[in-house]
Every structure is written in C-alpha cells, then in structure tokens.
Design an enzyme around this catalytic site. Structure first.
Site, short mmCIF file in Angstrom:
data_model
loop_
_atom_site.label_atom_id
_atom_site.label_comp_id
_atom_site.label_asym_id
_atom_site.label_seq_id
_atom_site.Cartn_x
_atom_site.Cartn_y
_atom_site.Cartn_z
CG ASP A 24 -2.07 0.86 1.23
OD1 ASP A 24 -2.08 2.19 0.64
OD2 ASP A 24 -3.17 0.47 1.40
CG ASN A 70 -9.93 4.77 1.89
OD1 ASN A 70 -10.27 3.88 0.88
ND2 ASN A 70 -9.03 5.09 2.32
CG ASP A 130 -3.14 1.32 -2.46
OD1 ASP A 130 -1.89 1.57 -2.34
OD2 ASP A 130 -3.92 1.65 -1.44
CB THR A 187 -6.72 2.20 0.72
OG1 THR A 187 -5.45 2.92 0.99
CG2 THR A 187 -6.52 0.72 0.94
P1 AMP Z 1 -5.64 4.71 3.74
O1 AMP Z 1 -6.47 5.12 4.81
O2 AMP Z 1 -6.29 4.85 2.30
O3 AMP Z 1 -4.11 5.04 3.82
O4 AMP Z 1 -5.79 2.95 3.84
C1 AMP Z 1 -4.79 2.30 4.54
C2 AMP Z 1 -5.26 1.46 5.60
O5 AMP Z 1 -6.63 0.67 5.24
C3 AMP Z 1 -4.46 0.55 6.16
O6 AMP Z 1 -3.42 0.98 6.85
C4 AMP Z 1 -5.41 -0.47 7.08
O7 AMP Z 1 -5.62 0.08 8.16
C5 AMP Z 1 -6.57 -0.36 6.24
N1 AMP Z 1 -6.75 -1.59 5.23
C6 AMP Z 1 -6.29 -1.98 4.42
N2 AMP Z 1 -6.97 -3.08 3.76
C7 AMP Z 1 -7.82 -3.41 4.54
C8 AMP Z 1 -8.84 -4.23 4.53
N3 AMP Z 1 -8.96 -5.40 3.73
N4 AMP Z 1 -9.86 -4.41 5.73
C9 AMP Z 1 -9.86 -3.19 6.47
N5 AMP Z 1 -8.93 -2.32 6.52
C10 AMP Z 1 -7.88 -2.42 5.37
ZN ZN Z 2 -3.61 2.76 0.15
ZN ZN Z 3 -2.98 5.67 3.14
#
Ligand code: AMP
Ligand code: ZN
Ligand code: ZN
Length: 412
Positions: A43, A100, A247, A79
């Site tokens: 990620d 999200n 992503d 994400t």
């Molecule tokens: P972002 O907030 O866009 O930076 O997303 C990254 C965060 O999404 C990660 O650090 C996780 O906490 C969460 N995340 C990623 N994949 C999953 C998943 N399959 N289910 C729940 N939370 C997730």
């Molecule tokens: Zn991400």
């Molecule tokens: Zn992030």
C-alpha cells in the site's frame, strides 16, 4: 413411448453435460499446474521509492520479469477505490466504492473499513473481483487480505480468506500464502493475494521523503526476498506468476497549504461525505447552486465541479453514491475546517489526489512462467490488470472496463 424417448434424451443430455464439465475441469487442472497468480499490494508505494534505496530483491525480481514505467491508479487515489479497481477491472463509477468512507442514498448505514461499520455487506461491493471469477469457474482462491476480500459476491466467497487484521506480522502473511500456493500443500490455490500496509503508514506519519519511509521500503525489499526464497525452496517458482503492485503513491503535505471549507460555505448546507484531498459534498435541498457558486468564486488551489461535469478521465460521475459537488485539491493542499485544523493539524503525507499526478503514480512489476523476462513497458492504468489476470488464469473475464490488448504483450 414418448415419455421413454424424453427420458432417454434427458439421460443423454445429462451424461453429455457431465462429460463436458469433466473435460472442462481437466483443462483447469492443466492450467492450474502452469498458471497460478499471486497478486501483491504494498500500500502507498510511490513509483520513485526504488530510485533512492538499495533494493536487491526488487532488482532480482525485475531482472526476471517486467517493469512498468509506472502504473496509474483509479480516482480518487484512496485505498479502497483503487484496490477494488485492480480486483474488478472497473472504474470507480462502475464499481461503487467511491471512497474509503461513504454513504449510499438507497442503503442504510455507512461504508468504511472501521469495525463499527459494515464494509463486508455485499451490497456495497459492485462488480466481480478476479478471485470470484476464478471460483465461479472451478479454480481455488486464497486471500491474505485485500479490500473486499471478506465480502461475498452474489453469495460466493473465496475458498480461503482472512478477516483483516493489521497486526498479523508480514512474514507470517507470506508463510500462509506460500503454504496456500504450494502445489504439494492441501490448498494448492490458483489465485492468491498478499497485502502490506507499513509503507503507506510511514508515508502518512513521516511524509514520502522521510528516512522512515526509506526504512519501510528496505524492509519491503527483505520481505520480497523472503517470499522469493520460500517459493524457490518449495520448488514452484516455475508455476506462479507474481504481480507486484500498489494502490497509489503519496504526496508530502504542508501546514501552510490549507483550504478552509468553512471560510467559503456554511457547513450546515452540506453533508461532507469525504474531506480531503477530494471533498465530496452532498448539498442540502435547494442549496446546490449556492454552495457550488461560493466554491467557484473562491476557486484557488483546488477545482470544483458538479459531479456531472467532472472531466471524463476521472470516470467519477455515473454513480448515485457520488455526491453532487466534487472539490479536488491541488498537491500539496489539504481541505479542512478551522476547528479540525486546530485540533489535529495536518499529517505529513497523504494520497487521494488526481490519479494522473506523478506523486500518485505507483508501481507494477511482474514475473513468472507466463511473463516475459527483462522487459520495460510504458505506463498503463490499473483497470487493465483484471483482464491480464483472467488471461493468465485461463478464465473468462466478467464484464469490465479493461482491455487485454494493453498488457497482452507482456505475456509469453
Ligand atoms: P488509507 O487510509 O487509504 O491510507 O488506507 C490504508 C489502511 O487501510 C491500512 O493501513 C489499513 O488500516 C486499512 N486496510 C487496508 N486493507 C484493509 C482491509 N482489507 N480491511 C480493512 N482495512 C484495511
Ligand atoms: Zn492505500
Ligand atoms: Zn494511505
């Protein structure tokens, strides 16, 4: 007599169908031995991270396979929307995971990845991810995390999946996936995923240009080395195609580059579905023009659109979940309110910006028996990966927005 004829005919058809499906599954058995796919997401991996770090295992991986100049994620570069585009081959407006966190005018509740919400209710997830396409055609999918991996699609789940738990050590994730993919193991999966969040987390906390991110990138390199060693040791490197991607990238933010929404409009006039760097605003009845005009009048360091006039490249107009007013900040601006800014300040890094910005660009590397070696390819949009994976797995793709011709040339 007529009945007997009918019965005989039915018998022939049933036997015939059995024969066809048996031939089908024999074909699958053959493809299973050659064309497994492991889809990996690290990620928040900015395209330029490898240029400034010693990463011998990435080098080893790339030398044996394909490297894209960069990969263009879906919009918005968050994400859940971007991972779901990779999995389904659909643009955001066609898969419905618009952020999200969001609401749907027709559905109760709130979608978000927090445990208090219900992100696994299959009504949120539109389109068919590659693991369900595979399952529906007799293959076995085994998923070590991916947004949407815990939801069923038309009642079907992957054969094996884990509830998301960010505390599972990264090496343990690899051990599980290697045991799933191992042809000598009990699962002998055809399709598998691996997901790592540590590079993204460091990017948010310290910014993309920090030594902390470099450390996470070097750690990701060791994890990749461990994965490749394990697969080699178990003797099935010649049977698994590994797609290593992410992503979105990451942009450095600044406390001086802030857009205060409450300086321009009354927050009572809108529901803010998502905040920053793309503010998605659902205006109260009768307030749409007023809100839009106020934001247009002050338009500086961002661009505001009515949903329906958003340029086509975003593919972010045609879904009822998308709010009517969309405000896209320029890098490195954040959209916030005075009270939120005073309470929380601005984090060091984030993503979500226009998917065509170089900072949002991300990686794509691939290697395996179906993939050419030592090949550099031009940038492409992540929406095309679904068709590529379906081709390698030898399954019929579901309806999607991708085009196999964009990546067909990386296949042997
Ligand atoms: P972002 O907030 O866009 O930076 O997303 C990254 C965060 O999404 C990660 O650090 C996780 O906490 C969460 N995340 C990623 N994949 C999953 C998943 N399959 N289910 C729940 N939370 C997730
Ligand atoms: Zn991400
Ligand atoms: Zn992030």
């Amino acid at each position: 007599m007529k009945k007997l004829l009918q019965l005989t005919l039915t018998f022939i058809i049933v036997i015939g169908a059995g024969f066809i499906s048996c031939t089908d599954s024999e074909n699958h058995t053959e493809s299973e031995t050659e064309n497994k796919v492991l889809l990996i997401s690290i990620d928040g991996f900015m395209n330029e991270y490898l240029d400034r770090n010693e990463t011998p295992n990435f080098d080893r991986f790339i030398t044996g396979g394909v490297k894209a100049e960069h990969m263009i994620p879906a919009f918005p570069t968050k994400t859940f929307p971007t991972h779901w585009t990779i999995a389904t081959g659909l643009y955001t407006e066609n898969h419905g995971i618009i952020a999200n966190g969001f609401t749907d005018p027709e559905l109760e509740g709130y979608f978000s990845y927090g445990p208090q919400d219900s992100p696994n209710d299959e009504r949120w997830w539109q389109g068919e991810p590659i693991w369900i396409t595979a399952e529906n055609q007799g293959l076995t999918s085994a998923l070590m995390f991916w947004p949407g991996s815990e939801a069923s699609i038309n009642g079907v789940h992957a054969s094996h999946y884990k509830d998301y738990d960010g505390s599972v050590p990264n090496a343990a994730r690899i051990d599980t996936v290697v045991s799933w993919l191992d042809p000598a193991g009990a699962v002998d999966a055809d399709f598998s995923t691996l997901y790592f969040s540590h590079v993204d987390s460091r990017g948010h906390s310290y910014g993309p240009n920090s030594p902390e991110v470099d450390e996470a990138v070097v750690n990701a390199d060791s994890l990749l080395g461990y994965l490749l060693d394990e697969i080699e040791e178990k003797g099935f490197s010649d049977r698994v195609n590994i797609l290593l991607t992410s992503d979105h990238g990451m942009a450095e933010l600044s406390e001086d580059k802030v857009i205060f929404l409450d300086d321009m409009i009354s927050l009572d006039d809108v529901e803010v579905v998502d905040w920053s760097p793309v503010a998605m605003l659902r205006p109260e009845d009768g307030k749409k023009e007023e809100v839009y005009n106020a934001l247009k009048e002050h338009e500086e360091n961002y661009t505001v659109y009515y949903r329906d006039e958003l340029p086509r490249e975003y593919r972010f107009s045609n879904h009822e979940r998308i709010p009517e007013i969309i405000m896209i900040a320029d890098i490195p601006y954040s959209i916030t309110t005075h009270s939120n800014f005073e309470e929380r300040g601005i984090i060091a890094g984030t993503h979500g910006f226009d998917h065509r910005e170089p900072e949002m660009a991300t990686i794509f590397y691939a290697t395996g028996p179906a993939i050419k070696a030592d090949k550099e390819i031009a940038s492409f949009e992540s929406v095309h990966l679904y068709e590529l994976m379906a081709k390698i797995l030898n399954v019929n793709p579901s309806e999607n927005d991708g085009d196999l011709d964009v990546l067909r040339h990386i296949l042997k």
